[in-house]
Design a protein around this motif. Sequence first.
Motif, PDB file in Angstrom:
ATOM      1  N   HIS A 110       0.834  -1.214   0.000  1.00 14.47           N
ATOM      2  CA  HIS A 110       0.000   0.000   0.000  1.00 14.47           C
ATOM      3  C   HIS A 110       0.861   1.253   0.000  1.00 14.47           C
ATOM      4  CE1 HIS A 110      -3.709  -2.212   1.887  1.00 14.47           C
ATOM      5  NE2 HIS A 110      -3.241  -2.798   0.804  1.00 14.47           N
ATOM      6  N   LEU A 111       2.086   1.129   0.500  1.00 12.41           N
ATOM      7  CA  LEU A 111       2.994   2.278   0.602  1.00 12.41           C
ATOM      8  C   LEU A 111       3.938   2.370  -0.590  1.00 12.41           C
ATOM      9  CD1 LEU A 111       3.894   1.761   4.378  1.00 12.41           C
ATOM     10  CD2 LEU A 111       2.190   3.333   3.425  1.00 12.41           C
ATOM     11  N   LEU A 112       4.228   1.212  -1.203  1.00 12.38           N
ATOM     12  CA  LEU A 112       5.096   1.152  -2.388  1.00 12.38           C
ATOM     13  C   LEU A 112       4.363   0.354  -3.469  1.00 12.38           C
ATOM     14  CD1 LEU A 112       8.461   0.253  -0.581  1.00 12.38           C
ATOM     15  CD2 LEU A 112       7.802   2.515  -1.449  1.00 12.38           C
ATOM     16  N   PRO A 113       3.227   0.861  -3.943  1.00  8.78           N
ATOM     17  CA  PRO A 113       2.338   0.044  -4.785  1.00  8.78           C
ATOM     18  C   PRO A 113       2.945  -0.390  -6.106  1.00  8.78           C
ATOM     19  CG  PRO A 113       1.636   2.342  -4.762  1.00  8.78           C
ATOM     20  CD  PRO A 113       2.692   2.211  -3.713  1.00  8.78           C
ATOM     21  N   ASP A 114       3.830   0.382  -6.667  1.00  4.43           N
ATOM     22  CA  ASP A 114       4.411   0.018  -7.956  1.00  4.43           C
ATOM     23  C   ASP A 114       5.631  -0.882  -7.819  1.00  4.43           C
ATOM     24  OD1 ASP A 114       2.530   1.559  -9.318  1.00  4.43           O
ATOM     25  OD2 ASP A 114       3.755   3.371  -9.121  1.00  4.43           O
ATOM     26  N   ASP A 115       6.202  -0.902  -6.635  1.00  2.47           N
ATOM     27  CA  ASP A 115       7.505  -1.544  -6.475  1.00  2.47           C
ATOM     28  C   ASP A 115       7.473  -2.850  -5.685  1.00  2.47           C
ATOM     29  OD1 ASP A 115       8.655   0.539  -7.864  1.00  2.47           O
ATOM     30  OD2 ASP A 115       9.157   1.685  -6.074  1.00  2.47           O
ATOM     31  N   PHE A 116       6.623  -2.936  -4.678  1.00  2.00           N
ATOM     32  CA  PHE A 116       6.668  -4.090  -3.778  1.00  2.00           C
ATOM     33  C   PHE A 116       5.674  -5.156  -4.236  1.00  2.00           C
ATOM     34  CE2 PHE A 116       5.741  -6.608  -0.011  1.00  2.00           C
ATOM     35  CZ  PHE A 116       7.011  -6.811   0.522  1.00  2.00           C
ATOM     36  N   VAL A 117       6.213  -6.195  -4.856  1.00  2.56           N
ATOM     37  CA  VAL A 117       5.412  -7.333  -5.307  1.00  2.56           C
ATOM     38  C   VAL A 117       6.179  -8.601  -4.953  1.00  2.56           C
ATOM     39  CG1 VAL A 117       4.408  -8.538  -7.279  1.00  2.56           C
ATOM     40  CG2 VAL A 117       4.392  -6.027  -7.217  1.00  2.56           C
ATOM     41  N   ILE A 118       5.505  -9.538  -4.287  1.00  3.74           N
ATOM     42  CA  ILE A 118       6.104 -10.828  -3.952  1.00  3.74           C
ATOM     43  C   ILE A 118       5.264 -11.919  -4.595  1.00  3.74           C
ATOM     44  CG2 ILE A 118       6.644 -12.431  -2.079  1.00  3.74           C
ATOM     45  CD1 ILE A 118       7.288 -10.149  -0.295  1.00  3.74           C
ATOM     46  N   THR A 144       1.887 -10.241  -1.488  1.00  5.93           N
ATOM     47  CA  THR A 144       1.969  -8.815  -1.828  1.00  5.93           C
ATOM     48  C   THR A 144       1.032  -7.991  -0.958  1.00  5.93           C
ATOM     49  OG1 THR A 144       2.590  -9.320  -4.106  1.00  5.93           O
ATOM     50  CG2 THR A 144       1.701  -7.122  -3.670  1.00  5.93           C
ATOM     51  N   GLN A 145      -0.178  -8.456  -0.763  1.00 11.84           N
ATOM     52  CA  GLN A 145      -1.144  -7.713   0.044  1.00 11.84           C
ATOM     53  C   GLN A 145      -0.990  -7.976   1.544  1.00 11.84           C
ATOM     54  OE1 GLN A 145      -3.263  -5.350  -1.014  1.00 11.84           O
ATOM     55  NE2 GLN A 145      -2.296  -5.603  -3.015  1.00 11.84           N
ATOM     56  N   GLY A 146      -0.287  -9.036   1.906  1.00 15.21           N
ATOM     57  CA  GLY A 146      -0.236  -9.429   3.309  1.00 15.21           C
ATOM     58  C   GLY A 146       0.969  -8.970   4.094  1.00 15.21           C
ATOM     59  N   THR A 192      14.043  -3.797  -4.385  1.00 19.05           N
ATOM     60  CA  THR A 192      12.630  -3.950  -4.028  1.00 19.05           C
ATOM     61  C   THR A 192      11.838  -4.540  -5.182  1.00 19.05           C
ATOM     62  OG1 THR A 192      12.782  -2.048  -2.538  1.00 19.05           O
ATOM     63  CG2 THR A 192      10.576  -2.746  -3.193  1.00 19.05           C
ATOM     64  N   ARG A 193      12.047  -4.010  -6.371  1.00 17.41           N
ATOM     65  CA  ARG A 193      11.282  -4.468  -7.532  1.00 17.41           C
ATOM     66  C   ARG A 193      11.666  -5.898  -7.937  1.00 17.41           C
ATOM     67  NH1 ARG A 193       8.114  -1.204 -10.214  1.00 17.41           N
ATOM     68  NH2 ARG A 193       8.363  -2.378 -12.154  1.00 17.41           N
ATOM     69  N   ASN A 194      12.863  -6.328  -7.596  1.00 19.71           N
ATOM     70  CA  ASN A 194      13.299  -7.680  -7.974  1.00 19.71           C
ATOM     71  C   ASN A 194      12.685  -8.764  -7.092  1.00 19.71           C
ATOM     72  OD1 ASN A 194      14.973  -9.354  -9.717  1.00 19.71           O
ATOM     73  ND2 ASN A 194      16.230  -9.750  -7.900  1.00 19.71           N
ATOM     74  N   LEU A 195      12.051  -8.395  -5.984  1.00 17.84           N
ATOM     75  CA  LEU A 195      11.416  -9.398  -5.128  1.00 17.84           C
ATOM     76  C   LEU A 195      10.410 -10.249  -5.898  1.00 17.84           C
ATOM     77  CD1 LEU A 195      10.721  -7.253  -1.928  1.00 17.84           C
ATOM     78  CD2 LEU A 195      12.517  -8.974  -2.225  1.00 17.84           C
ATOM     79  N   ARG A 196       9.766  -9.664  -6.886  1.00 13.98           N
ATOM     80  CA  ARG A 196       8.742 -10.379  -7.665  1.00 13.98           C
ATOM     81  C   ARG A 196       9.340 -11.555  -8.438  1.00 13.98           C
ATOM     82  NH1 ARG A 196       6.569  -5.437 -10.650  1.00 13.98           N
ATOM     83  NH2 ARG A 196       7.451  -4.492  -8.768  1.00 13.98           N
ATOM     84  N   ASN A 197      10.663 -11.545  -8.610  1.00 12.72           N
ATOM     85  CA  ASN A 197      11.337 -12.586  -9.376  1.00 12.72           C
ATOM     86  C   ASN A 197      11.999 -13.648  -8.505  1.00 12.72           C
ATOM     87  OD1 ASN A 197      10.822 -11.235 -11.886  1.00 12.72           O
ATOM     88  ND2 ASN A 197      12.466  -9.797 -11.365  1.00 12.72           N
ATOM     89  N   HIS A 244      20.567 -17.548 -17.411  1.00 18.73           N
ATOM     90  CA  HIS A 244      19.816 -16.422 -16.824  1.00 18.73           C
ATOM     91  C   HIS A 244      18.674 -16.900 -15.929  1.00 18.73           C
ATOM     92  CE1 HIS A 244      18.329 -12.305 -16.519  1.00 18.73           C
ATOM     93  NE2 HIS A 244      17.105 -12.777 -16.718  1.00 18.73           N
ATOM     94  N   HIS A 245      18.530 -16.219 -14.797  1.00 19.42           N
ATOM     95  CA  HIS A 245      17.363 -16.360 -13.914  1.00 19.42           C
ATOM     96  C   HIS A 245      16.839 -14.950 -13.679  1.00 19.42           C
ATOM     97  CE1 HIS A 245      15.194 -16.604 -10.059  1.00 19.42           C
ATOM     98  NE2 HIS A 245      14.985 -17.876 -10.348  1.00 19.42           N
ATOM     99  N   PRO A 246      15.531 -14.725 -13.766  1.00 21.23           N
ATOM    100  CA  PRO A 246      15.024 -13.344 -13.662  1.00 21.23           C
ATOM    101  C   PRO A 246      15.368 -12.662 -12.346  1.00 21.23           C
ATOM    102  CG  PRO A 246      13.224 -14.958 -13.607  1.00 21.23           C
ATOM    103  CD  PRO A 246      14.455 -15.687 -14.036  1.00 21.23           C
ATOM    104  N   GLY A 247      15.493 -13.429 -11.249  1.00 17.31           N
ATOM    105  CA  GLY A 247      15.822 -12.822  -9.966  1.00 17.31           C
ATOM    106  C   GLY A 247      17.297 -12.799  -9.647  1.00 17.31           C
TER     107      GLY A 247
END
Length: 500
Positions: free
Chosen positions: A92-100, A106-108, A143-148, A414-417
């Motif tokens: 909610h504080l970093l909506p574009d960047d924090f994705v797991i 992500t929401q929890g 932060t943005r790489n957490l999604r990978n 290559h690995h995305p993360g």
Amino acid sequence: MHRFHSPQFAARVEELMAEHHVPGLALALVHHDEVASAGFGHACLDPPTPCTPDTLFDIASASKSLTAAAVALLVDDDQSYPEVQYTTPISHLLPDDFVIPGEGYTQGVTVEDVLSHRTGMPGHDLSYLSPRARQPDDARSVTRNLRNLPVAAPIRSKYMYCNMMYTVATHLVEQKSGLPFADYLEDRFFRPLGMNFTNLQPQRARDRGLGDRIAMGYTWQADDQKYHGFPTPDCPEAQGAGSIMTSVNDYIRWVQAMINRRGPITDSVYKGLILPRIITDPASEHLDPLTSPTLYAAGWEVRYYRGHLVVSHDGAISGFGTSHFFLPEYNFGGVIFGNSEAGNPVADILAHELIDEALQVPPADRPDWNSLVFAEWTRSDDPGEEELRHKLCPGAEQSQAQVLPLTAYTGKYHHPGYHTLTVEVKGDQLFIDATDRSFGFTLTLDHVCDQSKYIAHLSDFLEGGDVPFIAEFELENGRAIRLGLDLEVDLEKLIWFDRV
């Protein structure tokens, strides 16, 4: 304080430094606002430079208490940042960047989950890129790489130390305050507390004319019976997790602020920082004598020793080992820094012995902290090379011959993360140079069986060493198409890289 000033204490410090190979150590204590400090040994061996209470050390993860406090100031400021609470989801504080990845993460995941290592995300320390890389990471890209990156446990189900999450915390501070994290620390902590020689990153200290006060990092090379020295590198990609450069004379002011709720540390900030949030070892298999299980709060660990609350956090990185601690009910605390990684257990030993002194424990009742701490420090559950060989190829008494040409494996994977690794041939072995990582390393691969299963030998780019783990190739028509590496101990599966 009487023992601190005694010849016996100086002799004890020097004895531990010699036994465990710590070239230089500095120590500061505070008791009811009386401060004493001293330095021992050398900040640099060549040229010989004495270690003093004003010598600057990379304090590694002992930095985390300040990172957590930086976030706590946002939480405490309901007028400027009412949306930032410990229970607020980070997304909610970093909506574009924090994705797991994974349902509910992500929401929890909340602010306090990030600060207490209970997000479900393991460390992935070998994934982020240093300034040595072609495209280095920073707080936002980490932060943005957490999604990978794969998670390893449900939220709040398991304590898993994750440096990256403290870098995420600095990204939050920067986004909300509008200041670079280094400037935020300067404005809110260093200047108000009189920590005039403390900086984030060694280059910032050098730019301020403090380069001659920075300790050299060392590792002891047992085979050659000598020290190997190296300067501590800048790690902007790991800000918040470490990289504060400070002296014991400066950092004891931070400990005093916590003890006295002084300066930026109000009662509410203090309570939020030391509130226990998760047990670090639920099995409690390796408890110290007369000591409760350790719980992680926010940038601090809390435990009870002989019924008295001890708040502490240590730090260890190539070339440096540190600790800081305090006992609130005794108005007593300390800061101990050493310029080898063994400085960490030596600091822990001294902290335990000083706490026994402060509590006036009879000498006959005091544990042998030297033996206890180093037994824990050297204990390892990691499998050895023989165990790994049998796991890869059950029943194999020795490794099979390499038949496929090594060129069948070379190339980029290559690995995305975890980004890109290049497999090459060095001598007569497969070799990977990953010194562009924050925790830079190289890998040498030894074939075990099936032309696809290997033992990788990891060597730290600063300290060297040999850490074995499993590596596998997936083959197709006699050519490697994927590479799997056991890069994260908290994951049951390998990290798989696709051949580019």
